[in-house]
Design an enzyme around this catalytic site. Sequence first.
Site, mmCIF file in Angstrom:
data_model
loop_
_atom_site.group_PDB
_atom_site.id
_atom_site.type_symbol
_atom_site.label_atom_id
_atom_site.label_comp_id
_atom_site.label_asym_id
_atom_site.label_seq_id
_atom_site.Cartn_x
_atom_site.Cartn_y
_atom_site.Cartn_z
ATOM 1 N N GLU A 1 79.629 81.707 90.231
ATOM 2 C CA GLU A 1 78.938 82.043 88.948
ATOM 3 C C GLU A 1 78.906 80.812 87.982
ATOM 4 O OE1 GLU A 1 80.886 85.598 87.010
ATOM 5 O OE2 GLU A 1 81.002 86.698 88.743
ATOM 6 N N GLU B 1 87.369 87.024 91.203
ATOM 7 C CA GLU B 1 88.176 86.667 90.162
ATOM 8 C C GLU B 1 89.487 87.833 90.165
ATOM 9 O OE1 GLU B 1 86.452 86.315 86.195
ATOM 10 O OE2 GLU B 1 85.072 84.741 86.997
HETATM 11 C C1 BG6 Z 1 82.990 86.619 84.994
HETATM 12 C C2 BG6 Z 1 83.166 87.825 85.516
HETATM 13 O O1 BG6 Z 1 84.432 86.004 84.530
HETATM 14 O O2 BG6 Z 1 82.285 86.470 83.624
HETATM 15 C C3 BG6 Z 1 82.056 88.667 85.196
HETATM 16 O O3 BG6 Z 1 82.963 87.613 86.899
HETATM 17 C C4 BG6 Z 1 81.476 88.584 83.677
HETATM 18 O O4 BG6 Z 1 82.221 89.962 85.661
HETATM 19 C C5 BG6 Z 1 81.274 87.060 83.425
HETATM 20 O O5 BG6 Z 1 80.456 89.570 83.261
HETATM 21 C C6 BG6 Z 1 80.711 86.740 82.251
HETATM 22 O O6 BG6 Z 1 81.636 87.305 81.145
HETATM 23 P P1 BG6 Z 1 81.410 88.318 80.176
HETATM 24 O O7 BG6 Z 1 82.542 88.888 79.461
HETATM 25 O O8 BG6 Z 1 80.672 87.531 79.051
HETATM 26 O O9 BG6 Z 1 80.498 89.285 80.765
#
Ligand code: BG6
Length: 470
Positions: free
Chosen positions: A367, A168
């Site tokens: 992810e 990202e």
């Molecule tokens: C993604 C990132 O955008 O979202 C992670 O690559 C992040 O680093 C994940 O942890 C979930 O978002 P958050 O803010 O709830 O941790």
Amino acid sequence: MKYTFPEAFKIGATGAAWQMEGEADKLPHQKHFPHLMWENDKERWFGEVGPDVACDLYHHYREDIAMFARAGIRQYRFNIDWSRFIDDYEAVTVNEAAAQYYSDVIDCLMENGIEPVLCLEHWELPAYLYEKYDGYATRIVVDKFVQYAREAFLRYGDRVKMWFTFNEPVVIPQLCFQDGFWWPNEKNPARAYRWMHGKVMATAKVIKLFREMKMEGEIGVILNASHVIPRDENDPGDCYAAEVARAFYWGNFLDPAVKGCYPELYLDILGKEGLMFDFTQEDKALLRENTVDILGVNYYQPMRVMAKETPWDDSQPFCPGKYFDNYDMPGKRMNPFRGWEIYPKCLYDIGMRIKNEYGNVKWLVSESGMGVQNEGIYRDESGIIQDDYRIDFISEHLAWLSKAVSEGCNCHGYWLFASIDNCSPYNAFKNRYGLVEVDIEDGFKRRLKKSAAFYKALSDSNTFEYKENL
Ligand code: BG6
């Protein structure tokens, strides 16, 4: 209804160095950018908890990886903390203790039957390079990133066959320098777009190096899919709004990575706004000649937009929102803890867009996941968190992805965020994402959640049940 993925489709999981490792055994100057975000803005981090300890994977990795295997993780995407791996950021020298640590992690994954996948940066730009050179805004840092990549390829290329440059890359420049949401809370678009261009060029340069070094395997970049949906697909104003949002939140990294050039709309608007970065003929040739083998797509929620209706004040610094408004769709399904929409069909739409508009490039879901607060309330008498909501979330997303695969989209895997509970930016341990629980109130004790058994059965068979026939 039973769904089956082809044999080559891999079920895996993911995790970031700064969110998991903790900073044990680092030298005092070996700080990364997220550490600066935390150190300078602690009161906004949930419970003031941050990356210094995270979930202390650094000390627990053997136990954790054994649990990942029990949770059915077959492919594991993690990353090297650049600020740990290198100890002299000018001379780009490798810290041998850190290099050994990552080597041991790779071996441990393989001993547990898990394929290691390496990413070079999940925001861990060394603080020194940020403070001295303004990070990716300068070409010196882009070249230092390439030198760092070379050291990583030399050390781990014998065992790692799938590589990614960034996770990202848009997030830090967008949230820290364009929108001012995260430390240092700036609204300085010129800086943000110079950073983004630096990261785009860094990816192309590292891909070039990978091929010059005749590395075995594949290389790409991991992007967050800001899959943009216009309020009304038949309304030209809403469609233009979506085109702009797509160009600024997705196309500005996706197009160079896959097509070797920026979206024209992106360059036109930046030119018009007086924000064009230094983009040389040499840069253009590098982008054209060094596109990715594989793309990682992180997907959490769609971006819904509509034609601009709110007034724009020209005295404020530019942001893409000058050209569109966000659309708060009535009745959308929400994850109330994270405040993100849940819309699984998007994985099908993303697959079709990549198939139809991006040459059906090889990709995977790098992810996807659901962060839930106070998961302890779902614990049963035996102490196991009964996270049925996560099982449903995964099944529903996989069902749509499976439909895309059955219609010819070139998707090769699904990696859950996350393998284990970990430290989110600002939200720290508020929302939990893992297949493995970390009990931060009880000595960081680890326990598998109910979803781990579901995930294991899924990855053993590449098959799962979902109530609907899509
Ligand atoms: C993604 C990132 O955008 O979202 C992670 O690559 C992040 O680093 C994940 O942890 C979930 O978002 P958050 O803010 O709830 O941790």
